[in-house]
Structure formats: structure tokens, C-alpha cells
Design an enzyme around this catalytic site. Structure first.
Site, mmCIF file in Angstrom:
data_model
loop_
_atom_site.group_PDB
_atom_site.id
_atom_site.type_symbol
_atom_site.label_atom_id
_atom_site.label_comp_id
_atom_site.label_asym_id
_atom_site.label_seq_id
_atom_site.Cartn_x
_atom_site.Cartn_y
_atom_site.Cartn_z
ATOM 1 N N ASP A 182 12.786 -15.284 1.236
ATOM 2 C CA ASP A 182 12.082 -14.073 0.815
ATOM 3 C C ASP A 182 12.590 -12.871 1.631
ATOM 4 O O ASP A 182 13.135 -11.910 1.100
ATOM 5 C CB ASP A 182 10.585 -14.367 1.044
ATOM 6 N N LYS A 206 4.260 -2.936 -2.963
ATOM 7 C CA LYS A 206 4.427 -4.219 -2.297
ATOM 8 C C LYS A 206 5.844 -4.322 -1.730
ATOM 9 O O LYS A 206 6.616 -3.386 -1.811
ATOM 10 C CB LYS A 206 4.045 -5.361 -3.229
ATOM 11 N N ARG A 249 6.082 -5.561 -7.337
ATOM 12 C CA ARG A 249 5.122 -4.623 -7.934
ATOM 13 C C ARG A 249 4.918 -3.410 -7.032
ATOM 14 O O ARG A 249 5.324 -3.414 -5.866
ATOM 15 C CB ARG A 249 3.792 -5.312 -8.230
ATOM 16 N N CYS A 308 13.311 -13.356 -4.021
ATOM 17 C CA CYS A 308 13.206 -13.986 -5.347
ATOM 18 C C CYS A 308 13.223 -12.947 -6.467
ATOM 19 O O CYS A 308 13.598 -13.248 -7.598
ATOM 20 C CB CYS A 308 11.987 -14.894 -5.452
ATOM 21 N N TYR A 309 12.841 -11.703 -6.132
ATOM 22 C CA TYR A 309 12.878 -10.663 -7.171
ATOM 23 C C TYR A 309 14.301 -10.207 -7.472
ATOM 24 O O TYR A 309 14.521 -9.443 -8.415
ATOM 25 C CB TYR A 309 11.967 -9.492 -6.794
ATOM 26 N N HIS A 352 4.041 -6.766 -13.067
ATOM 27 C CA HIS A 352 4.769 -7.538 -12.046
ATOM 28 C C HIS A 352 6.150 -7.894 -12.587
ATOM 29 O O HIS A 352 6.289 -8.234 -13.761
ATOM 30 C CB HIS A 352 3.982 -8.808 -11.682
ATOM 31 N N HIS A 412 13.279 -19.841 -3.415
ATOM 32 C CA HIS A 412 14.027 -18.621 -3.104
ATOM 33 C C HIS A 412 15.535 -18.863 -3.137
ATOM 34 O O HIS A 412 16.295 -17.982 -3.537
ATOM 35 C CB HIS A 412 13.579 -18.040 -1.751
ATOM 36 N N ASP A 444 13.436 -21.703 1.291
ATOM 37 C CA ASP A 444 12.869 -22.776 0.467
ATOM 38 C C ASP A 444 13.702 -22.857 -0.807
ATOM 39 O O ASP A 444 14.530 -21.969 -1.071
ATOM 40 C CB ASP A 444 11.379 -22.521 0.158
ATOM 41 N N ASP A 503 11.403 -8.819 -1.686
ATOM 42 C CA ASP A 503 11.369 -10.278 -1.586
ATOM 43 C C ASP A 503 12.601 -10.786 -2.339
ATOM 44 O O ASP A 503 12.868 -10.348 -3.469
ATOM 45 C CB ASP A 503 10.059 -10.777 -2.219
HETATM 46 C C1 FPP Z 1 2.542 -12.386 -7.028
HETATM 47 O O1 FPP Z 1 2.665 -13.112 -5.871
HETATM 48 C C2 FPP Z 1 3.235 -13.106 -8.133
HETATM 49 C C3 FPP Z 1 2.895 -13.037 -9.425
HETATM 50 C C4 FPP Z 1 1.730 -12.219 -9.835
HETATM 51 C C5 FPP Z 1 3.643 -13.741 -10.511
HETATM 52 C C6 FPP Z 1 4.613 -14.786 -10.080
HETATM 53 C C7 FPP Z 1 5.246 -15.465 -11.239
HETATM 54 C C8 FPP Z 1 6.496 -15.958 -11.182
HETATM 55 C C9 FPP Z 1 7.303 -15.769 -9.949
HETATM 56 C C10 FPP Z 1 7.198 -16.672 -12.280
HETATM 57 C C11 FPP Z 1 6.650 -16.604 -13.683
HETATM 58 C C12 FPP Z 1 7.616 -17.089 -14.697
HETATM 59 C C13 FPP Z 1 7.777 -18.334 -15.204
HETATM 60 C C14 FPP Z 1 8.823 -18.573 -16.191
HETATM 61 C C15 FPP Z 1 6.938 -19.483 -14.802
HETATM 62 P P1 FPP Z 1 2.476 -12.431 -4.436
HETATM 63 O O2 FPP Z 1 1.261 -11.570 -4.426
HETATM 64 O O3 FPP Z 1 2.555 -13.530 -3.449
HETATM 65 O O4 FPP Z 1 3.802 -11.584 -4.297
HETATM 66 P P2 FPP Z 1 4.044 -9.986 -4.330
HETATM 67 O O5 FPP Z 1 3.350 -9.417 -3.152
HETATM 68 O O6 FPP Z 1 5.526 -9.874 -4.195
HETATM 69 O O7 FPP Z 1 3.541 -9.456 -5.646
HETATM 70 ZN ZN ZN Z 2 9.477 -14.580 -3.284
HETATM 71 K K K Z 3 6.095 -12.209 -2.637
#
Ligand code: FPP
Ligand code: ZN
Ligand code: K
Length: 519
Positions: free
Chosen positions: A428, A360, A357, A365-366, A309, A438, A435, A363
Site C-alpha cells: 500500500d 484519503k 477517494r 492498489c489504486y 470510490h 497489493h 501482501d 495506496d
Molecule cells: C475502502 O477501503 C474500499 C472500498 C470502499 C472498496 C474496495 C473494493 C475493491 C478494492 C474491489 C471491488 C471490485 C471487485 C471486482 C471485487 P478503505 O477505507 O480501507 O480504503 P481508502 O481509505 O483508500 O478508501
Molecule cells: Zn490498498
Molecule cells: K486503503
């Protein structure tokens, strides 16, 4: 099944850019403007075929001049030319996301003004207002997020500072908020009476460092913090997030941030679960443990044998960039070509943004979690810039340049991630509300797409002689281009590529603690 087949169709009338949406039309034509780039349709007996028009979608034709539309590369307005034949839940939501983003990428919203590149301005006043409001009284449902309160103020303070706001006005409130949630056994909880945890501790330390000043930095009980880190350190080299909690790469990154920022000794106390007669420090086997988190895909997972991820890729690259110089330490512990391949696969077209990942969705935040990996990877490949005695940067001779589409990311951020209503804030994707999380990380991503970072050999800026100095050797410069798709006023402040706070704040904190010497 045959109805789920994907067929490639060519334009009905050459050069005209019009489609015949009838599934019966199987005539093959070429669009002269997009020669060799056939569109595709997903056939579906009931619904209209998922055809996307060319850059001049019917709805946008009236508001966008032909000149503007021609300034938007087809890459960001048309469907990808290659498509997997297998339809799944993932491919369906991916198709929906593309349809959701396309009108924004084409500048089709009549209420939003775009520049000649089809890109709207950064709505700075509204985003600033959104973050200030997030620091005031919140509605009742937020009680469920009580343990994340430190994150809420870190996201707001970091975002506000990056947009040029003076955040010292929050110093007193921050100090009185965090003082009671520091535990005498070291570290901070998420709120009053809560167990110490590395996540809120990270958010609080960074917040204190952002507002700065002796009074804020003196809140931190460094000796207790050092003892607590010993309790979190594991015999295999990693760190637990809280005593008895999960061991993952967030822990590795945050522990490294705390050690370096607070200028703590790396000695291991006898009480640590990692202590042994053979010796060892808080850093022993940490990069080796991290190395086990790179997966078969090339990306990085939270712990060994989990799913890669983007958020964890950032944690690992930033952690290594604290433990050593990026060009030396990153290739020593990670397969860099595989990681670059995986990171590159995170950027999608036409959306332009990053996913977290495989299979997926993009978004906002990435833009940081993945986007923030690039300066560290670029420094890893480039090697250090040679600082001249006067501290003036000399670009390395073998600069790799940029390894992703900065234009794509900037387009996704400014076109798709802004809430353009009175509410403001960043999000996102268009279907999601803004929020503060983001807002913070989208702005961090925007900044990293707007600036070039150099890792320097001669650390002219640091007066610290101790350990873990690599993270203080970064300098930045704005990327200036002839063809810049965003307006000059929309360049946001620089965020430190390792600490994710406005540039300069970490350097000042480190210097303050290092000059104290000892606890
Ligand atoms: C999947 O969410 C998200 C994760 C597996 C990890 C998220 C971790 C962070 C954003 C920060 C970690 C770092 C620190 C310093 C605390 P989802 O399934 O909702 O999103 P996706 O579909 O985009 O993977
Ligand atoms: Zn996000
Ligand atoms: K997400």
C-alpha cells in the site's frame, strides 16, 4: 488556532535552497530554481515546522549525485504549493503520508540502489518468490481469511504470470482446490461448503483462465452458472453478490465478465426475480442501473447514493466496456468530463500515486483500480483504432494521449511500494507490509503505465460471432520514450484492461467456450 495557521515562507538565501526553520523568520525570498513555487510550513509551537528541503535533502545528499537529484522533478520531492488552511484528522494523516514517502521518492535509502532518475529497479526475483510462497502453507491467522482463499490464488497467479513465471505448474492443484467448492446450484463459494458468491467466483474463473487448458476450463458448470446469474439479477437491472445479498457495481462487473468469458446466453430464466411477461434479458437495464451510481463528485459509488470510490469506477468502466464499445457506451451512460475530473483528482503530488477517494491517502492498489480506468477512458475519448487488413494497428488521428502522470505513478510504485527486504512483495505505502493483493494490483498498475492500449474496430483476433465481443478487440504496445525513468528489464507483462489477467488468456477462453456452442 493561530498556531495551526499555514504560512508561506520564501527561501532565506536566494538560490541556495536552504530554509530557516525558525517560525520567527518571515523574510521573503525567492528560490531561483523554484521561482514562484513557495514552500509552506505548518506552524506548530512544539514540533519542528514541517519543512521539506529541496531535492537534495540532507540525508540523501551524500548518496545521490547532484546529477541524479536534478533528474527528479521538484514535483516529486517538495510539498504541494497550495494548501487548505483547515487542519483535520484527514489533513494530518495526509501530511504524515507525504513525510513517509519523501525519503523514498528522493532515493534517500542507502541500502537501495537507484538509477540516474532516482528510481530503484523492480525487485522481480523477490516479488516472484513472495507470490510463490503465498501459494504454500500459510500461518494460522490466515484461517480468518478462509473465504478469501480464491482471491489469494488469483492475486498470486495473475502477478506471477505478469512477471513472466510459468503458472501451468499450478493447474492440477488449482483444479482439485476449486472442484469441491463449486455448488450444483451454480457458482463457487469462498471455500468448501460455502454459499456461492460472485467475488470468489470471479477470482476462480480468472484463475482457471490464467492457467488455461481444456481440463481447467471444463471444471466450470456453465449451465448452472447461467441459472445462478438469473437468480442474482434484480428487477431494477443490477446484480446481487449472492442470493439475498447486496446489489452493487462489483456484481454488475462480475456478472458481465462471467457472461462474456463463458459465452453464456443472455436469456433470462423464468425463475429469475427479474423475469416479467414483457420479456427482458440478463442485460436489461444494467447500464441504466450503473448510470445511477455516478455521484455528484463525478466518481462512481458501489450503488446509487453512496460515496464515490476508485474501485467502483473501474468496475463500472470495465462492465460497460464488456457491454459495448467504450467510445459509444461509456459516454452514453456516464458524464465523462466529470468522471475524468474526479479521476484526475485521485493522483497526488509529491507522492505520485492514486488515492481511492476524496480526502484519503495514496495506496498502491489504486495503481490498478484508478490507474486501470485510464486506458478505458482513453479509448472512450479516442474512438477505435482502425485495424488494417493485416491486423496492424493504426493509431487514431485524434489520440488524447495520457491523461495522468505516468511518471508519477511509476515513481510511486518503484520507490514507495516495493518491500526491498528479503520478504519482497508490493505494498500500500512504505509503512505497510506487502501482501499478495497489493502485489497483484500494483503490478497491474505498473503495467498499464508502461503500455498503450488500442481498441480496434476490426476484431481480427476473435473468431467468435456471438454476443458481447467488445472486450476482445484490445491490443497493446509498449510505450517507448527517450526519457524513460524505469530500466528496460522492469517492463512487466500486459494485463487485459477489462479482465485484469495477462493479455491473451481471456481471448483463448472465450474462443474455447464459443466454439463449443451451447452448454
Ligand atoms: C475502502 O477501503 C474500499 C472500498 C470502499 C472498496 C474496495 C473494493 C475493491 C478494492 C474491489 C471491488 C471490485 C471487485 C471486482 C471485487 P478503505 O477505507 O480501507 O480504503 P481508502 O481509505 O483508500 O478508501
Ligand atoms: Zn490498498
Ligand atoms: K486503503
Amino acid at each position: 488556532k493561530s498556531q495551526q495557521r499555514v504560512r508561506f515562507i520564501k527561501r532565506a538565501i536566494a538560490g541556495q535552497g536552504s530554509h530557516d526553520p525558525s517560525p520567527a523568520s518571515e523574510s521573503l525570498h525567492y528560490d531561483q530554481q523554484q521561482a514562484q513555487r513557495p514552500d509552506f510550513i505548518t506552524e506548530n509551537s512544539k514540533d519542528k515546522p514541517a519543512i521539506v528541503d529541496d531535492a537534495f535533502g540532507a540525508s540523501s545528499r551524500s548518496v545521490m549525485s547532484a546529477k541524479t537529484a536534478s533528474m527528479i522533478p521538484d514535483l516529486f520531492t517538495t510539498l504541494p504549493p497550495i494548501r487548505d488552511l483547515l487542519q483535520t484528522g484527514s489533513s494530518r494523516v495526509q501530511d504524515e503520508t507525504i513525510q513517509e514517502c519523501l525519503p523514498f521518492l528522493k532515493g534517500a535509502d542507502l541500502n537501495v540502489q537507484c538509477n540516474e532518475h532516482g528510481v530503484p529497479q523492480l525487485d522481480r526475483p523477490r516479488h516472484i518468490n513472495f507470490l510463490h510462497k503465498s501459494l504454500r502453507k500459510l500461518p494460522a491467522p490466515y484461517v480468518a481469511a478462509d473465504a478469501s482463499r480464491p482471491w489469494m490464488f488469483y492475486w498470486a497467479l495473475a502477478g506471477l504470470a505478469a512477471m513472466g513465471e510459468d503458472v501451468s505448474q499450478y493447474r492440477e492443484r488449482l483444479i482439485s482446490t476449486v472442484q469441491p467448492i463449486q455448488n450444483s446450484t451454480g457458482g463457487f463459494g469462498g471455500g468448501n461448503g460455502q454459499l456461492s458468491h460472485l467475488a470468489p467466483t470471479y477470482a476462480i474463473l480468472l484463475s482457471l483462465v490464467i492457467v488455461g487448458g481444456e481440463e481447467a476450463l471444463e471444471v466450470i458448470d456453465r449451465k448452472a452458472m447461467w441459472k445462478w446469474l438469473g437468480a442474482l439479477k434484480q428487477p431494477d437491472g443490477g446484480f446481487q453478490m449472492c442470493v439475498g445479498g447486496e446489489e452493487d457495481v462489483r456484481g454488475a462487473y462480475i456478472a458481465a465478465v462471467i457472461l462474456t468469458l463463458l459465452d453464456l446466453p443472455i436469456e433470462l430464466s423464468r425463475e429469475s426475480p427479474a423475469w416479467s411477461r414483457e420479456g427482458g434479458t440478463l442485460l436489461t437495464n444494467l447500464p441504466e442501473w450503473i448510470s445511477k451510481c455516478q455521484t455528484f463528485e463525478g466518481g462512481v459509488s458501489s450503488r446509487p447514493d453512496a460515496e464515490a470510490h476508485g474501485a467502483y469506477a473501474f468496475c463500472v468502466l470495465a462492465c460497460l466496456s464488456i457491454l459495448g464499445d467504450p467510445h459509444i457506451i461509456i459516454p452514453k451512460y456516464l458524464d465523462v468530463p466529470c468522471l475524468i475530473s474526479w479521476l484526475s483528482s485521485r493522483q497526488y503530488a509529491p507522492e505520485g500515486g492514486f488515492s481511492g477517494r476524496t480526502n484519503k491517502l495514496v495506496d498502491g492498489c489504486y495503481s490498478h483500480w484508478v490507474g486501470g480506468c485510464w486506458p478505458l477512458i482513453e479509448a472512450c475519448l479516442d474512438g477505435p483504432s482502425l485495424g488494417s487488413p493485416a491486423g496492424i494497428q493504426v493509431a487514431p488521428l485524434t489520440a488524447v494521449g495520457h491523461l495522468y502522470s505516468r511518471e508519477g505513478l511509476i515513481r510511486y510504485i518503484l520507490c514507495c511500494c516495493q518491500d526491498q527486504t528479503k520478504r519482497g512483495g508490493l505494498r500500500d505505502k512504505p509503512s505497510h507490509n506487502s501482501d499478495s493483493y497489493h502485489t497483484c494490483y500494483v503490478l497491474a498498475g505498473l503495467s498499464s503505465a508502461q503500455h498503450r492500449w488500442h481498441f480496434n474496430t476490426s476484431a481480427t483476433k476473435t473468431a467468435t460471432g456471438g454476443m458481447l465481443n467488445s472486450a476482445y478487440q484490445w491490443t497493446s504496445e509498449p510505450i517507448v520514450e527517450d526519457l524513460q525513468i524505469f530500466d528496460g528489464a522492469d517492463r512487466v507483462g500486459t494485463w487485459h484492461p477489462v479482465f485484469v489477467i495477462p493479455e491473451g488468456a481471456a481471448e483463448r477462453a472465450k474462443e474455447y467456450f464459443a466454439s463449443k456452442g451451447g452448454f
